[in-house]
Design a protein around this motif. Structure first.
Motif, mmCIF file in Angstrom:
data_model
loop_
_atom_site.group_PDB
_atom_site.id
_atom_site.type_symbol
_atom_site.label_atom_id
_atom_site.label_comp_id
_atom_site.label_asym_id
_atom_site.label_seq_id
_atom_site.Cartn_x
_atom_site.Cartn_y
_atom_site.Cartn_z
ATOM 1 N N PRO A 204 4.276 -27.368 67.367
ATOM 2 C CA PRO A 204 4.570 -28.442 68.326
ATOM 3 C C PRO A 204 3.404 -29.405 68.450
ATOM 4 N N ARG A 205 3.726 -30.656 68.700
ATOM 5 C CA ARG A 205 2.698 -31.682 68.876
ATOM 6 C C ARG A 205 2.327 -31.740 70.358
ATOM 7 N N LEU A 206 1.125 -31.304 70.669
ATOM 8 C CA LEU A 206 0.658 -31.290 72.049
ATOM 9 C C LEU A 206 0.035 -32.634 72.389
ATOM 10 N N ASP A 207 0.407 -33.174 73.536
ATOM 11 C CA ASP A 207 -0.123 -34.453 73.994
ATOM 12 C C ASP A 207 -1.469 -34.204 74.671
ATOM 13 N N PRO A 208 -2.585 -34.666 74.093
ATOM 14 C CA PRO A 208 -3.898 -34.397 74.700
ATOM 15 C C PRO A 208 -4.014 -34.929 76.119
ATOM 16 N N GLY A 209 -3.332 -36.006 76.426
ATOM 17 C CA GLY A 209 -3.433 -36.575 77.755
ATOM 18 C C GLY A 209 -2.693 -35.782 78.822
ATOM 19 N N ARG A 210 -1.831 -34.844 78.410
ATOM 20 C CA ARG A 210 -1.035 -34.093 79.378
ATOM 21 C C ARG A 210 -1.570 -32.680 79.618
ATOM 22 N N LEU A 211 -2.656 -32.306 78.945
ATOM 23 C CA LEU A 211 -3.116 -30.920 79.027
ATOM 24 C C LEU A 211 -3.488 -30.499 80.450
ATOM 25 N N PRO A 212 -4.325 -31.253 81.189
ATOM 26 C CA PRO A 212 -4.661 -30.804 82.555
ATOM 27 C C PRO A 212 -3.444 -30.706 83.466
#
Length: 404
Positions: A204-212
């Motif tokens: 899956p492509r994880l969105d770096p901006g949504r991690l927190p």
């Protein structure tokens, strides 16, 4: 290239086998494959359940190829406990150096490579002693004196006891260490795959901006549910068969929390998230957690009462009903004429944008909250028709039922 007529028969057979083995892959929506890749990405051990010949091993082989990971297959049932716990090797002075536990060769290869996919096949045919030896492998990633590097992922496969060769139920401690996924064949996937094109496994492509936000969302979801339902924290099933599947414990709730965070960061579908959550804590607790996630996304009743004209209500009927019930409950807790009028405006908006029957119960409850000095808003006239039709339908259904 045509094969010479003088070629040896087995060489010709090898050419034909090579042609049969030439397949391609394509991007295709496959919920169970997406759930598998997300759990692998989250570095959680996965256990695929399915009947023999359903394609579990083929899926793992294709997954390893797609992720460019060396595949190490270990048939659990043909190994001894010492193959996983390690064989004792006596050194020069055991009293000083101790007795190290020598790992098997496949574990050494994985450590040297620093990455790979460890596939524990036929897990349900492994006797209890072997299952006990696998506990440290699955949870602590230790095999003898070796520790598997972070680049190694663990996936297992098992057949139900009814279809396994000399099968055993999984022990509860081992079962509670896995994300359980039910693996079933998809007719269209099989037909297209036999034609030479299989679905492509992709992480899956994880969105770096949504991690927190994903981590905060997952923690809030799990903690709010367990705070309200403390009996769900740990429930060891009484039935032996269910003990060998997913069930809630602090360990499996931590796994569910991690999967929710990954699913949120990757923006996966509801079906994929449902498979993962239910495969971690079981169907009942998993469905409660999913319902809790739905409620977390609902608009705040106070915000809706503050500006009913701009309210955006959920499309799904059950969620819309929950929002309207929440608005009426907010008015009941703090009864004021302005809030009562705003609630009626929200019910009218719900009537205009959704099924009329959803406003019947909230309207009846809201009407009962009226104080003597509150004027009746004109919005009630808009709702009277829907309420009357609903009550007429209920009376008709009751008469039909009594006649039968």
């Amino acid at each position: 290239m045509p094969t010479s007529l003088s070629a040896r028969p087995l060489d010709v057979a090898a050419d034909l086998l090579a042609l049969l083995g030439r397949t391609t892959t394509e991007t295709r929506s496959d919920a169970q494959l997406e759930a598998l890749t997300l759990a692998v990405s989250a570095d959680l051990p996965v256990l695929l359940w399915g009947e023999p010949g359903i394609g579990k091993t083929a899926a793992l082989t294709q997954l390893a190829d797609a992720l460019d990971l060396p595949l190490t297959t270990v048939i659990a049932s043909v190994h001894e406990p010492s193959d996983f716990a390690g064989l004792p090797v006596v050194g020069d002075d055991p009293a000083v150096q101790g007795v190290p536990m020598a790992p098997p060769d496949w574990a050494v290869r994985l450590v040297r490579a620093g990455r790979g996919l460890l596939f524990l096949d036929e897990l349900s045919t492994a006797p209890p002693a072997v299952q006990a030896a696998l506990l440290r492998v699955v949870l602590e990633r230790r095999i003898g004196a070796l520790t598997l590097p972070p680049g190694v992922r663990i996936v297992a496969a098992a057949n139900p006891r009814s279809s396994a060769a000399d099968g055993w139920e999984l022990s509860p401690p081992l079962a509670n260490r896995f994300v359980h996924l039910q693996w079933a064949h998809d007719h269209d996937v099989v037909v297209r795959g036999l034609g030479g094109t299989w679905p492509r496994a992709e992480l899956p492509r994880l969105d770096p901006g949504r991690l927190p936000d994903a981590v905060a969302y997952a923690r809030r979801a799990v903690c709010e549910l367990l705070a309200a339902r403390p009996n769900l924290v740990h429930q060891l099933p009484k039935d032996e068969t269910r003990r060998g599947g997913p069930w809630p414990s602090p360990r499996s709730w931590e796994m569910a929390l991690r999967l929710i965070a990954f699913a949120t960061a990757a923006d996966v579908s509801r079906d994929v998230l449902s498979m993962l959550v239910r495969g971690t804590v079981g169907d009942g607790p998993g469905l409660e957690l999913l319902a809790s996630l739905d409620r977390m996304d609902l608009p705040d009743p106070e915000s809706l009462l503050a500006n009913p004209a701009a309210a955006v209500l959920p499309e799904r009927g059950d969620l819309r009903q929950a929002v309207l019930d929440g608005v009426v409950e907010a008015v009941r807790r703090r009864p004021e004429a302005a809030r009562w009028d705003a609630a009626w405006a929200l019910l009218v908006r719900a009537l205009d944008t959704g099924a009329p029957d959803l406003v019947v119960v909230p309207a009846a409850t809201l009407a009962a909250l009226r104080r003597d000095d509150w004027e009746v808003p004109a919005a009630i006239e808009r709702l009277s028709g829907a309420v009357s039709v609903s009550r007429l339908a209920d009376r008709t259904a009751a008469r039909v039922g009594a006649g039968r």
